[in-house]
Scaffold this motif. Structure first.
Motif, PDB file in Angstrom:
ATOM      1  N   LEU A  83       0.824  -1.221   0.000  1.00 29.09           N
ATOM      2  CA  LEU A  83       0.000   0.000   0.000  1.00 29.09           C
ATOM      3  C   LEU A  83       0.854   1.266   0.000  1.00 29.09           C
ATOM      4  N   TYR A  84       2.178   1.097  -0.195  1.00 34.54           N
ATOM      5  CA  TYR A  84       3.118   2.215  -0.051  1.00 34.54           C
ATOM      6  C   TYR A  84       2.651   3.496  -0.772  1.00 34.54           C
ATOM      7  N   GLU A  85       2.423   3.384  -2.081  1.00 35.77           N
ATOM      8  CA  GLU A  85       2.073   4.574  -2.883  1.00 35.77           C
ATOM      9  C   GLU A  85       0.844   5.277  -2.309  1.00 35.77           C
ATOM     10  N   ARG A  86      -0.150   4.461  -2.013  1.00 38.77           N
ATOM     11  CA  ARG A  86      -1.414   5.016  -1.525  1.00 38.77           C
ATOM     12  C   ARG A  86      -1.230   5.719  -0.168  1.00 38.77           C
ATOM     13  N   LEU A  87      -0.435   5.076   0.703  1.00 45.48           N
ATOM     14  CA  LEU A  87      -0.214   5.647   2.031  1.00 45.48           C
ATOM     15  C   LEU A  87       0.561   6.967   1.949  1.00 45.48           C
ATOM     16  N   ILE A  88       1.557   7.029   1.073  1.00 48.11           N
ATOM     17  CA  ILE A  88       2.335   8.263   0.914  1.00 48.11           C
ATOM     18  C   ILE A  88       1.418   9.387   0.415  1.00 48.11           C
ATOM     19  N   LYS A  89       0.551   9.044  -0.490  1.00 43.86           N
ATOM     20  CA  LYS A  89      -0.393  10.031  -1.024  1.00 43.86           C
ATOM     21  C   LYS A  89      -1.299  10.572   0.092  1.00 43.86           C
ATOM     22  N   MET A  90      -1.842   9.652   0.895  1.00 45.84           N
ATOM     23  CA  MET A  90      -2.749  10.067   1.969  1.00 45.84           C
ATOM     24  C   MET A  90      -2.014  10.905   3.012  1.00 45.84           C
ATOM     25  N   ASN A  91      -0.761  10.522   3.268  1.00 45.03           N
ATOM     26  CA  ASN A  91       0.004  11.173   4.331  1.00 45.03           C
ATOM     27  C   ASN A  91       0.634  12.481   3.860  1.00 45.03           C
ATOM     28  N   GLY A  92       0.914  12.564   2.572  1.00 37.76           N
ATOM     29  CA  GLY A  92       1.515  13.773   2.022  1.00 37.76           C
ATOM     30  C   GLY A  92       3.031  13.808   2.099  1.00 37.76           C
ATOM     31  N   SER A  93       3.636  12.849   2.783  1.00 39.86           N
ATOM     32  CA  SER A  93       5.105  12.784   2.850  1.00 39.86           C
ATOM     33  C   SER A  93       5.523  11.416   3.381  1.00 39.86           C
ATOM     34  N   GLU A  94       6.841  11.216   3.493  1.00 41.58           N
ATOM     35  CA  GLU A  94       7.334   9.945   4.032  1.00 41.58           C
ATOM     36  C   GLU A  94       7.442   9.979   5.557  1.00 41.58           C
ATOM     37  N   ASP A  95       7.129  11.126   6.123  1.00 40.60           N
ATOM     38  CA  ASP A  95       7.222  11.266   7.575  1.00 40.60           C
ATOM     39  C   ASP A  95       5.873  10.871   8.214  1.00 40.60           C
ATOM     40  N   PHE A  96       5.839   9.705   8.827  1.00 37.02           N
ATOM     41  CA  PHE A  96       4.583   9.197   9.398  1.00 37.02           C
ATOM     42  C   PHE A  96       4.478   9.457  10.910  1.00 37.02           C
ATOM     43  N   SER A  97       5.304  10.361  11.411  1.00 33.12           N
ATOM     44  CA  SER A  97       5.347  10.557  12.867  1.00 33.12           C
ATOM     45  C   SER A  97       4.058  11.162  13.425  1.00 33.12           C
ATOM     46  N   HIS A  98       3.177  11.689  12.552  1.00 33.59           N
ATOM     47  CA  HIS A  98       1.905  12.218  13.052  1.00 33.59           C
ATOM     48  C   HIS A  98       0.703  11.399  12.561  1.00 33.59           C
ATOM     49  N   TRP A  99       0.962  10.152  12.188  1.00 31.49           N
ATOM     50  CA  TRP A  99      -0.104   9.288  11.679  1.00 31.49           C
ATOM     51  C   TRP A  99      -1.021   8.821  12.825  1.00 31.49           C
ATOM     52  N   GLN A 100      -2.335   9.047  12.655  1.00 29.13           N
ATOM     53  CA  GLN A 100      -3.321   8.652  13.673  1.00 29.13           C
ATOM     54  C   GLN A 100      -4.296   7.570  13.164  1.00 29.13           C
ATOM     55  N   ALA A 101      -4.506   7.548  11.852  1.00 25.12           N
ATOM     56  CA  ALA A 101      -5.563   6.720  11.252  1.00 25.12           C
ATOM     57  C   ALA A 101      -5.192   5.238  11.227  1.00 25.12           C
ATOM     58  N   ASN A 102      -6.073   4.420  10.679  1.00 23.50           N
ATOM     59  CA  ASN A 102      -5.727   3.006  10.483  1.00 23.50           C
ATOM     60  C   ASN A 102      -4.987   2.855   9.147  1.00 23.50           C
ATOM     61  N   GLY A 103      -4.754   1.623   8.718  1.00 19.67           N
ATOM     62  CA  GLY A 103      -3.985   1.392   7.499  1.00 19.67           C
ATOM     63  C   GLY A 103      -4.678   1.876   6.235  1.00 19.67           C
ATOM     64  N   ARG A 104      -5.969   2.180   6.341  1.00 19.10           N
ATOM     65  CA  ARG A 104      -6.693   2.652   5.156  1.00 19.10           C
ATOM     66  C   ARG A 104      -6.952   4.155   5.204  1.00 19.10           C
ATOM     67  N   GLY A 105      -6.304   4.822   6.133  1.00 20.73           N
ATOM     68  CA  GLY A 105      -6.450   6.273   6.203  1.00 20.73           C
ATOM     69  C   GLY A 105      -7.751   6.746   6.809  1.00 20.73           C
ATOM     70  N   VAL A 106      -8.372   5.886   7.621  1.00 20.58           N
ATOM     71  CA  VAL A 106      -9.599   6.286   8.325  1.00 20.58           C
ATOM     72  C   VAL A 106      -9.283   6.474   9.811  1.00 20.58           C
TER      73      VAL A 106
END
Ligand code: ZN
Length: 259
Positions: A83-106
């Motif tokens: 899911l790399y491409e999709r996750l980078i798109k949802m996150n806006g960068s490679e820095d996931f240190s502020h990620w709160q959602a689940n693996g599907r961006g919800v």
């Protein structure tokens, strides 16, 4: 899920709805560990005997509702992730240190049916409707495996008489005030306030829209609380765990005796 005790009356503790809030998982596991240690030696916590607690109450613990989110927040997303491409798109960068959602961006704590549709129609929500690191509620309530399972588990377990969902941070307790909570919700909330030293507060705005606590209060009419553990900036460092546990220890052990 870990269940401690064999009483009919049950409480459910849930940790890590959110990726940055994994300290709540450590908190709940530390609690489970101490519970077992005290049970073995016939111990007490203030006036509560652990063997009495064990025989009259069940404490169900889901330590980490959102393992994907926690994994991404701590270790980032590897290129080998399908899911790399999709996750980078949802996150806006490679820095996931502020990620709160689940693996599907919800954002799981906006995915329950309590103020869900109003929140979905917000302009700000619509802007992130392809998935995001935080605050995207999903296209329908309980669309996610994590929230769907938790909602059904709660719905069909009549023995669960109280729900506490652990988040970080703020040293505050919320009680679903937007959905006409039963009077006992405030009474029990005041007792939790005394046991923890945290402040019982009311939510404002969309912070709790689609949240689990609000949904329990609205749908099941049972006492439910969001406990915001610790103080500081998320993710709270693991070095804060001892202090957080020390403050919440009595509440974790004694809350089941209130019901
Ligand atoms: Zn949270």
């Amino acid at each position: 899920m870990i269940t401690l005790g064999k009483g009919k009356k049950s409480v459910l503790y849930i940790g890590a709805h959110h990726g940055m809030e994994w300290i709540t998982t450590a908190l709940l596991l530390k609690f489970a560990n101490e519970y077992c240690e005290l049970f073995e030696v016939n111990g007490h916590i203030s006036h509560t005997s652990i063997s009495y607690l064990n025989s009259t109450r069940s404490i169900m613990i889901i330590p980490m509702l959102n393992p994907d989110g926690v994994e991404y927040q701590i270790n980032g997303v590897k290129k080998s992730n399908p899911l790399y491409e999709r996750l980078i798109k949802m996150n806006g960068s490679e820095d996931f240190s502020h990620w709160q959602a689940n693996g599907r961006g919800v954002d799981l704590n906006h995915n329950y049916d309590a103020g869900f549709y109003e929140y979905l129609q917000n302009e700000e929500t619509q802007k992130i409707s392809n998935g995001a690191s935080t605050k995207w509620c999903g296209i329908s309530p309980e669309s996610e495996p994590e929230s769907g399972l938790l909602a059904n588990f709660s719905r069909f377990n009549d023995d669960i008489e109280m729900f506490i969902s652990f988040h970080s941070q703020g040293e505050e307790i919320y009680y679903g005030n937007n959905f006409d909570p039963p009077k006992e919700n405030i009474r029990i909330g005041k007792m939790l306030e005394k046991l923890s030293g945290y402040k019982l507060k009311e939510t404002e705005g969309s912070a709790s829209s689609g949240g689990f606590t609000d949904w329990i209060v609205k749908e099941l009419k049972k006492p439910a609380y969001t406990v915001e553990c610790g103080k500081g900036e998320n993710p709270l460092p693991l070095s804060n765990l001892f202090e957080i546990y020390f403050k919440l220890r009595r509440m974790l052990f004694e809350a089941p005796m209130i019901i």
